[in-house]
Design an enzyme around this catalytic site. Structure first.
Site, short mmCIF file in Angstrom:
data_model
loop_
_atom_site.label_atom_id
_atom_site.label_comp_id
_atom_site.label_asym_id
_atom_site.label_seq_id
_atom_site.Cartn_x
_atom_site.Cartn_y
_atom_site.Cartn_z
N SER A 1 56.30 77.09 34.71
CA SER A 1 57.45 76.48 35.39
C SER A 1 57.86 77.30 36.60
CB SER A 1 58.63 76.36 34.43
OG SER A 1 59.77 75.96 35.13
N HIS B 1 54.76 72.96 36.44
CA HIS B 1 55.98 72.25 36.07
C HIS B 1 57.08 72.54 37.09
CE1 HIS B 1 58.58 70.35 33.00
NE2 HIS B 1 59.50 71.28 33.30
N ASP C 1 61.08 71.92 37.98
CA ASP C 1 62.38 71.53 37.42
C ASP C 1 63.37 71.19 38.52
OD1 ASP C 1 62.06 71.81 34.59
OD2 ASP C 1 61.87 73.97 34.92
N MET D 1 67.05 70.03 39.42
CA MET D 1 68.41 69.97 38.84
C MET D 1 69.40 69.67 39.96
SD MET D 1 68.30 73.24 36.31
CE MET D 1 66.79 73.74 35.46
N HIS E 1 59.98 67.40 36.48
CA HIS E 1 60.98 67.14 35.43
C HIS E 1 62.32 66.95 36.12
CE1 HIS E 1 63.23 69.07 31.73
NE2 HIS E 1 63.54 67.80 31.91
N MET F 1 65.96 66.58 36.13
CA MET F 1 67.23 66.74 35.40
C MET F 1 68.32 66.34 36.37
SD MET F 1 66.23 70.24 33.46
CE MET F 1 64.90 70.50 34.62
N MET G 1 62.94 68.61 24.88
CA MET G 1 63.61 69.85 25.31
C MET G 1 63.85 70.74 24.09
SD MET G 1 64.03 69.82 28.63
CE MET G 1 64.86 71.40 28.59
N ASP H 1 59.51 72.06 26.13
CA ASP H 1 60.03 72.73 27.33
C ASP H 1 61.26 73.55 26.97
OD1 ASP H 1 60.81 73.47 29.86
OD2 ASP H 1 61.20 71.43 30.58
C1 DX5 Z 1 65.05 74.24 31.56
C2 DX5 Z 1 63.81 73.75 32.24
C3 DX5 Z 1 62.60 74.47 31.83
C4 DX5 Z 1 62.57 75.93 32.17
C5 DX5 Z 1 61.96 76.64 31.01
O1 DX5 Z 1 66.10 73.38 31.82
O2 DX5 Z 1 63.59 72.38 32.00
O3 DX5 Z 1 61.43 73.84 32.34
O4 DX5 Z 1 61.83 76.23 33.32
O5 DX5 Z 1 62.11 77.99 31.20
P1 DX5 Z 1 61.77 79.05 30.05
O6 DX5 Z 1 60.34 78.90 29.73
O7 DX5 Z 1 62.11 80.35 30.72
O8 DX5 Z 1 62.68 78.73 28.89
ZN ZN Z 2 61.52 71.53 32.65
#
Ligand code: DX5
Ligand code: ZN
Length: 221
Positions: free
Chosen positions: A11, A35, A37, A39, A68, A70, A139, A177
């Protein structure tokens, strides 16, 4: 060609963005996904990045880019992330009103469609959509930040999805994840997960390349 499971998906959230090219160089397009993320400070409290970083990542790696989202109203950004180079786009069920329509929209762009559920969302809420999915994202932490502790009780959702996939001969991969390191990846694999997102355990390791190799080994076989 996308690799076949088990697949580790480092990620980008935990990477050093000032050295993005070097960081992404450890991702092996033949074995791993990347991956991303997204947000929006609405769906989750944190704020990360939009399509321009996906576009930068697209120039830096041939690996499958697994986005992903969010974010609230994800359907408004699906085309933009696809144009930026996303191969897979996952939306949260909690952020969708017409979930099936959004999944169809994602597939309509040529991307693979994923559906993500937060820890508080029961498996039953997602179950009706499994036939429409390329990916089911469970998640295993509260979405918003990297580096949180893995919630083992979420693996029940993985087991249920795997059983349903077998029973109905469906065709989606199961992704976990949050809080994935070697030990948690191993138990997730045993529960039936196919794709293992890893932020801190890879990019915050002293040797990211070795950490990624360790994770690949933990889920292999
Ligand atoms: C959290 C993200 C994850 C995050 C995971 O909201 O969706 O993808 O990058 O990070 P680690 O592996 O550090 O928990
Ligand atoms: Zn993620």
């Amino acid at each position: 060609m996308s690799p076949t499971p088990p697949i580790v998906a480092p990620s980008i959230l935990s990477a050093d963005f000032s050295r993005l090219a070097e960081e992404l160089a450890i991702v092996d397009p033949e074995r791993d996904w990347l991956h991303c993320d997204v947000m929006d400070h609405q769906f989750v409290s944190n704020l990360t990045f939009g399509p321009i970083i996906v576009e930068a990542a697209r120039k830096l790696t041939r690996a499958t880019i697994d986005v992903h989202l969010m974010m609230e109203r994800p359907w408004l950004m699906v085309e933009a992330f696809r144009a930026a180079g996303a191969d897979r786009i996952s939306v949260h069920i909690e952020a969708c009103r017409e979930t099936r329509e959004v999944l169809r929209q994602i597939r309509g762009t040529g991307a693979k469609a994923g559906l993500a559920i937060k820890p508080s969302t029961p498996y039953a809420a997602a179950a009706p959509y499994l036939p429409d999915l390329d990916l089911f994202l469970v998640m295993t932490v509260e979405p918003g930040f990297g580096g949180q502790a893995f919630m083992e009780e979420m693996l029940e959702k993985v087991r249920s999805a795997k059983a349903e996939r077998e029973k109905k001969r469906l065709d989606f991969v199961i992704e976990v994840d949050g809080g994935i390191a070697e030990a948690t990846a191993r138990v997730s694999r045993e529960a039936g997960a196919d794709v293992f997102v890893a932020g801190h355990s890879v990019f915050r390791a002293a040797d990211a390349r070795a950490a990624l190799a360790g994770l690949r080994g933990a889920v292999a076989g």
